[in-house]
Design an enzyme around this catalytic site. Structure first.
Site, mmCIF file in Angstrom:
data_model
loop_
_atom_site.group_PDB
_atom_site.id
_atom_site.type_symbol
_atom_site.label_atom_id
_atom_site.label_comp_id
_atom_site.label_asym_id
_atom_site.label_seq_id
_atom_site.Cartn_x
_atom_site.Cartn_y
_atom_site.Cartn_z
ATOM 1 N N SER A 479 1.160 -1.477 -0.007
ATOM 2 C CA SER A 479 -0.108 -0.569 -0.051
ATOM 3 C C SER A 479 0.688 1.504 0.078
ATOM 4 O O SER A 479 1.713 1.755 -0.930
ATOM 5 C CB SER A 479 -1.160 0.038 1.344
ATOM 6 O OG SER A 479 -2.340 0.673 1.258
ATOM 7 N N ASP A 490 10.321 5.309 -10.302
ATOM 8 C CA ASP A 490 9.912 5.713 -11.120
ATOM 9 C C ASP A 490 10.609 8.036 -11.636
ATOM 10 O O ASP A 490 10.360 8.240 -12.925
ATOM 11 C CB ASP A 490 8.200 6.586 -11.512
ATOM 12 C CG ASP A 490 7.768 5.404 -11.618
ATOM 13 O OD1 ASP A 490 8.105 4.788 -11.674
ATOM 14 O OD2 ASP A 490 5.856 5.463 -11.249
ATOM 15 N N LYS A 505 -1.051 -4.544 -2.965
ATOM 16 C CA LYS A 505 -2.061 -4.018 -2.692
ATOM 17 C C LYS A 505 -2.229 -2.239 -3.609
ATOM 18 O O LYS A 505 -1.307 -1.012 -3.129
ATOM 19 C CB LYS A 505 -2.809 -3.350 -1.459
ATOM 20 C CG LYS A 505 -3.683 -3.062 -0.955
ATOM 21 C CD LYS A 505 -3.265 -2.952 0.467
ATOM 22 C CE LYS A 505 -4.991 -2.169 1.257
ATOM 23 N NZ LYS A 505 -4.665 -0.847 0.635
#
Length: 721
Positions: A479, A490, A505
């Site tokens: 999460s 990224d 998740k």
């Protein structure tokens, strides 16, 4: 991942009539069922109208709930018979009608009634089987994995299944006793016992285990109407997705405590021993410590809030007892205590006070590697106290740790998010801004396909650290951990090190309180944690199912557990949306070169190679039947023991890492008057220093720092040719 947003107004409007009717009712058995069905109907309405991607509640859904609820009661298929399942089959396609209020709720109470009858009949059955010796010379096997098994056809088949199961468990205990005897000194009493005596003791051990198991698991005091109903409702919510949960009042409070990193209680750690709840330690400065009436070893017999009747804790698990002992701030808890010193019984009243869970708080220290100071920051959870604006926030604590580490002159930073289950979306959003300039942190989409970008909340704190950085993850980093790791990956801001991927998740939940606050400050009927959104990486991909893939994979025994999101059949699917616009960080080192060096080093590491071999063996032998022949069983277990001993010893470094503790932490943790906190911190520090995964990660960081120094010297014309 919890959204800070909540929908209390919607929940109260939708369920107002139902909750009002429930509050006026009594407490007889029929009335309880009526209350439960009305609550079930209300919950069904909320789920259908607010869940991110609700499944249609129809006959097909009903049949899945039928199978899953019976499995939640009897996962090993050792309680129900096929005749019981056939009797219940009349309700197989009616549960949807019960949820929609078109039919009376009959499946769940009927299943519970049959279940309890079977439980009552089991004790004489397994007692009878265990009263006679087993023959461990026969070539027989047992299949511990029950997923593919059928329920026993009749009582004769049930008895045979229990015979095989008990023989297996007795063999495990018997083999353990034989191993202890082989290692015992000639003067020890164990060495003088015959094998027949040890076999009998093994059977007694198994009998005691099942006595405790059934007394605790299905004790009417703990597996009561509330717990039974909660189990049924959560079968429904989990069919929608694995992270939507109904929580009765005490469970709701426990969830809030975990999220806020604090609770209100007596300030003592509890231990279950021989069926009793005892005091393991007393926290200095807490209510129990101040009273001077509670000591280590004392047994808590009964507990109550305020003037309510005392509840007997016999047969309670520690987790269940804790729920009763904790409560609202400033409320009174009564404890009936049996003193360890003289056995006297005394009733003590204490006012619940705040207890902070320091174990879950952000902590940091410095690892000394080749004359480089490397900051190590551990964050077990993205905690946030939503009930108190001044309460603990993980983002605030992480900022403090970063500032301490920078002042100490670190050259690199490792953030350890292994086994971090997630938490506050707002806090992870803010933390991303500590490491990158203003830009998107994560994208979120709701059930109406409306998406938004959540920015990194870059405020007065600004970028707190701009040096080389690694994020450690594993299969249970979930999460919020995945949002953070994905953003760092990224942006090219950090190298991700750990398991092949994180948990996977990619959903956001919100909390819905159900009813008015009760005496403990919790909603009268608990709360509903409901999945309402999905989140996406800034590159457009979801972390749902796939998780975040590590740039550098460190072989991990947890890989074989098969407990990620993708292993859950009700998990929502993976998808992607358009990428956000963001500027990639320009690191002062060659990331490809660092990753290549690490991968080569890992392939040459005997510890990681051994773990890889163990994972391969475990995958190949996952559903392998177990031999009930003692000679064969011993040989198989010895092979497994040697394999795991090698792995366990390997992950503990013989030469610990060099670690420094910052002065402010020495005062806070090592000079604390609370011995429990001191002991916890010392163990944490030792575990960090001996962790082979952290060692490899510091070597990766050392490469990053070395390359950064090289690039810096090249930029100023000082490179050596």
């Amino acid at each position: 991942m919890m959204s800070k947003k909540a929908l209390p107004v919607f929940a109260l409007v939708l369920m107002g009539g139902i909750l009002g009717a429930l509050s006026c009712r009594g407490s007889n058995e029929n009335d309880t069922l009526t209350r439960q069905q009305q609550l079930l109907v209300g919950l069904g309405m909320i789920i259908e109208q607010r869940h991110y991607s609700p499944k249609q509640i129809d006959d097909q859904f009903s049949q899945k709930i039928f199978d899953e609820f019976l499995s939640s009661l009897d996962g090993e298929k050792n309680i129900f018979l096929q005749t019981d399942i056939a009797k219940l089959a009349v309700y197989k396609d009616q549960i949807d009608d019960e949820i929609h209020g078109r039919a009376a709720m009959k499946f769940y109470p009927t299943a519970i009634e049959i279940f309890q009858q079977r439980i009552a009949a089991l004790k004489p059955l397994y007692h009878d089987i265990l009263s006679k010796p087993f023959d461990f010379e026969k070539n027989q096997t047992f299949q511990p994995i029950s997923d593919s098994l059928d329920y026993p056809a009749d009582e004769a088949a049930d008895k045979q299944a229990w015979f095989d199961r008990l023989k297996y468990r007795t063999l495990v205990a018997y083999n353990d006793l034989l191993s202890q005897k082989a290692k015992a000194k000639p003067t020890d009493s164990l060495s003088k016992k015959s094998d027949a005596t040890l076999e009998k003791e093994a059977r007694e051990t198994v009998k005691s285990y099942y006595d405790r198991y059934f007394d605790k698991r299905f004790n009417p005091a703990t597996f009561n109407a509330t717990q039974q109903f909660s189990l049924f409702v959560n079968t429904i919510t989990h069919e929608m997705d694995p992270h939507s949960d109904y929580m009765p009042p005490l469970d709701q409070r426990e969830f809030n405590e975990e999220m806020s990193n604090r609770f209100y209680g007596i300030g003592a750690q509890l231990l279950e021993k021989n069926g009793a709840i005892s005091i393991e330690s007393v926290i200095a400065g807490g209510a129990a410590w101040k009273s001077k009436k509670i000591n280590v070893g004392d047994i808590i017999l009964k507990v109550a809030t305020g003037d309510a009747p005392l509840v007997d804790l016999s047969g309670y698990e520690v987790t269940e007892a804790v729920k009763l002992i904790r409560g609202a701030k400033g409320s009174t808890v009564k404890l009936q205590i049996k003193k360890a010193s003289d056995g006297t019984i005394e009733t003590i009243s204490l006012v619940r006070e705040e207890v902070k869970l320091d174990q879950a708080a952000a902590k940091s220290l410095i690892i000394n590697q080749n004359d480089n100071k490397i900051g190590y920051l551990s964050l077990p959870q993205f905690y946030a106290d939503f009930q108190d604006d001044k309460g603990a926030r993980s983002a605030v604590d992480v900022a403090k740790e970063l500032k301490k580490l920078k002042e100490s002159g670190i050259k690199g930073l490792i953030i350890d998010l292994r086994t971090n289950p997630g938490g506050s979306l707002a806090d992870v959003n803010k933390m991303i801004g500590y490491f990158v300039k203003s830009g998107p942190a994560v994208q979120v989409k709701n059930r109406s396909d409306q998406s938004q970008q959540l920015m990194d909340n870059n405020d007065s704190d600004g970028v707190l650290y701009d040096g080389p950085m690694i994020v450690m993850v594993n299969e249970f980093s979930a999460s919020a951990s995945e949002i953070f790791a994905a953003a760092m990956q990224d942006y090219h801001r950090a190298i991700i090190v750990g398991s092949t991927s994180t948990y996977g998740k990619g959903t956001v939940q919100t909390q819905l309180p159900l009813g008015k606050p009760n005496a403990n400050g919790m909603p009268e009927f608990g709360g509903l944690k409901l999945t309402v959104e999905k989140f996406y990486r800034i590159n457009g991909g979801s972390t749902q199912l796939k998780g975040v893939s590590s740039d550098i994979v460190l072989p991990d025994l947890l890989e074989s557990v098969k407990a990620r999101e993708k292993d859950n059949p009700t998990a929502l699917p993976w998808d992607k949306i358009n990428p956000a616009t963001y500027t990639i960080w320009q690191p002062a080192y060659n990331q490809d070169s660092v990753i290549a060096r690490a991968k080569l080093r890992i392939t040459q590491n005997p510890v990681f190679n051994a773990i890889t071999q163990t994972n391969t063996w475990m995958d190949a032998n996952e559903n392998r039947p177990v031999s009930l022949n003692l000679k064969q069983y011993k040989a198989d277990q010895e092979k497994i023991r040697k394999m795991f001993d090698k792995d366990d010893k390997g992950v503990q470094l013989k030469d610990p890492l060099s670690i420094s503790i910052m002065p402010v932490d020495t005062k806070q943790y090592l000079e604390n008057q609370d011995k429990t906190k001191v002991d916890f911190y010392k163990k944490w520090k030792t575990d960090v220093s001996k962790d082979v995964y952290i060692k490899e990660t510091t070597q990766i960081m050392d490469d990053m720092i070395s390359q950064q120094k090289y690039f810096a010297s090249t930029a100023t014309g000082q490179a050596t040719q």
